[in-house]
Scaffold this active site. Structure first.
Site, PDB file in Angstrom:
ATOM      1  N   ASP A   7     -16.865  14.449  28.025  1.00  0.00           N
ATOM      2  CA  ASP A   7     -15.966  14.053  29.106  1.00  0.00           C
ATOM      3  C   ASP A   7     -14.550  13.965  28.536  1.00  0.00           C
ATOM      4  OD1 ASP A   7     -15.770  11.598  27.815  1.00  0.00           O
ATOM      5  OD2 ASP A   7     -16.715  10.428  29.412  1.00  0.00           O
ATOM      6  N   HIS A   8     -13.648  13.379  29.306  1.00  0.00           N
ATOM      7  CA  HIS A   8     -12.231  13.336  28.902  1.00  0.00           C
ATOM      8  C   HIS A   8     -11.992  12.541  27.619  1.00  0.00           C
ATOM      9  CE1 HIS A   8     -13.247   9.908  31.391  1.00  0.00           C
ATOM     10  NE2 HIS A   8     -12.254   9.232  30.823  1.00  0.00           N
ATOM     11  N   CYS A  64     -19.210  11.289  24.862  1.00  0.00           N
ATOM     12  CA  CYS A  64     -18.451  10.508  25.840  1.00  0.00           C
ATOM     13  C   CYS A  64     -17.862   9.322  25.084  1.00  0.00           C
ATOM     14  CB  CYS A  64     -19.312  10.097  27.045  1.00  0.00           C
ATOM     15  SG  CYS A  64     -20.577   8.866  26.708  1.00  0.00           S
ATOM     16  N   THR A  66     -18.788   6.172  24.573  1.00  0.00           N
ATOM     17  CA  THR A  66     -19.757   5.461  23.741  1.00  0.00           C
ATOM     18  C   THR A  66     -20.880   6.361  23.219  1.00  0.00           C
ATOM     19  OG1 THR A  66     -21.039   4.992  25.710  1.00  0.00           O
ATOM     20  CG2 THR A  66     -19.459   3.300  25.008  1.00  0.00           C
ATOM     21  N   HIS A  97     -38.254  13.022  12.675  1.00  0.00           N
ATOM     22  CA  HIS A  97     -39.391  12.341  13.293  1.00  0.00           C
ATOM     23  C   HIS A  97     -39.482  12.541  14.804  1.00  0.00           C
ATOM     24  CE1 HIS A  97     -40.288   9.204   9.896  1.00  0.00           C
ATOM     25  NE2 HIS A  97     -40.247  10.460   9.451  1.00  0.00           N
ATOM     26  N   ARG A 131     -47.974  13.907  11.955  1.00  0.00           N
ATOM     27  CA  ARG A 131     -48.213  12.782  12.869  1.00  0.00           C
ATOM     28  C   ARG A 131     -47.076  12.622  13.876  1.00  0.00           C
ATOM     29  NH1 ARG A 131     -46.042  10.737   8.290  1.00  0.00           N
ATOM     30  NH2 ARG A 131     -44.577   9.011   8.407  1.00  0.00           N
TER      31      ARG A 131
HETATM   32  C1  RB5 Z   1     -15.297   6.640  30.356  1.00  0.00           C
HETATM   33  O1  RB5 Z   1     -14.345   5.639  30.492  1.00  0.00           O
HETATM   34  C2  RB5 Z   1     -16.559   6.073  29.710  1.00  0.00           C
HETATM   35  O2  RB5 Z   1     -17.188   5.179  30.566  1.00  0.00           O
HETATM   36  C3  RB5 Z   1     -17.497   7.195  29.308  1.00  0.00           C
HETATM   37  O3  RB5 Z   1     -16.848   8.071  28.453  1.00  0.00           O
HETATM   38  C4  RB5 Z   1     -18.753   6.782  28.569  1.00  0.00           C
HETATM   39  O4  RB5 Z   1     -18.442   5.944  27.491  1.00  0.00           O
HETATM   40  C5  RB5 Z   1     -19.871   6.288  29.348  1.00  0.00           C
HETATM   41  O5  RB5 Z   1     -20.953   5.966  28.828  1.00  0.00           O
END
Ligand code: RB5
Length: 149
Positions: A7-8, A64, A66, A97, A131
């Site tokens: 994403d951005h 993204c 996070t 794994h 396994r």
């Molecule tokens: C965007 O602000 C943020 O929410 C997105 O990039 C991501 O971290 C969502 O999980």
């Protein structure tokens, strides 16, 4: 072929990831945004996941803020095992794994060198089978039951 998506928040991190891909001589398909304008991470997550699930790309890397949202979205696509990782040990074990076919990483969580180490580790690792195959198969069984298959 490696599927890339973001994403951005992930524009700079995607450049770092591409440096690693170039260093390893791996071709990639860029399915993420290249605009700074805010956009919705599920869109890129689904694109990367479908490219991998359809077999067009062997592995996927999604970015993204996070690494969580885009990973959650990717894992909704059947056949995707996307590990949300923020250090190299988990990236390595995700291949060894869990036979992870995608990772998602957080542009607001990781610095350049850690991100590159994670990506390198993920791309050069391999599944140990044995396994672990049984357990990965069990994940697939859950998914098929969930889809009434
Ligand atoms: C965007 O602000 C943020 O929410 C997105 O990039 C991501 O971290 C969502 O999980």
């Amino acid at each position: 072929m490696i599927a890339l998506g973001n994403d951005h928040t992930g524009l700079e991190m995607k450049r770092w990831v591409i440096e690693v891909l170039d260093e390893l001589g791996l071709a990639y398909e860029d399915l993420g945004t290249n605009e700074a304008a805010s956009c919705d991470y599920p869109v890129a997550g689904e694109r990367v996941a479908r490219a991998v699930a359809q077999g067009r790309c062997e592995l996927g890397i999604a970015i993204c803020g996070t690494g969580i949202g885009i990973g959650l979205a990717a894992n909704k696509v059947q056949g995707i095992r996307c590990a949300m990782v923020s250090e190299p040990y988990s990236a390595m074990m995700a291949r060894r794994h869990n036979d992870a076919n995608m990772i998602s990483i957080g542009a607001r969580v990781l610095g350049e060198e850690t991100a590159k180490m994670i990506v390198r580790t993920f791309l050069t690792g391999s599944f140990e089978g044995g396994r672990h195959q049984r357990r990965v198969d069990q994940i697939g069984d859950i998914e098929r039951r969930e889809h009434g298959q």
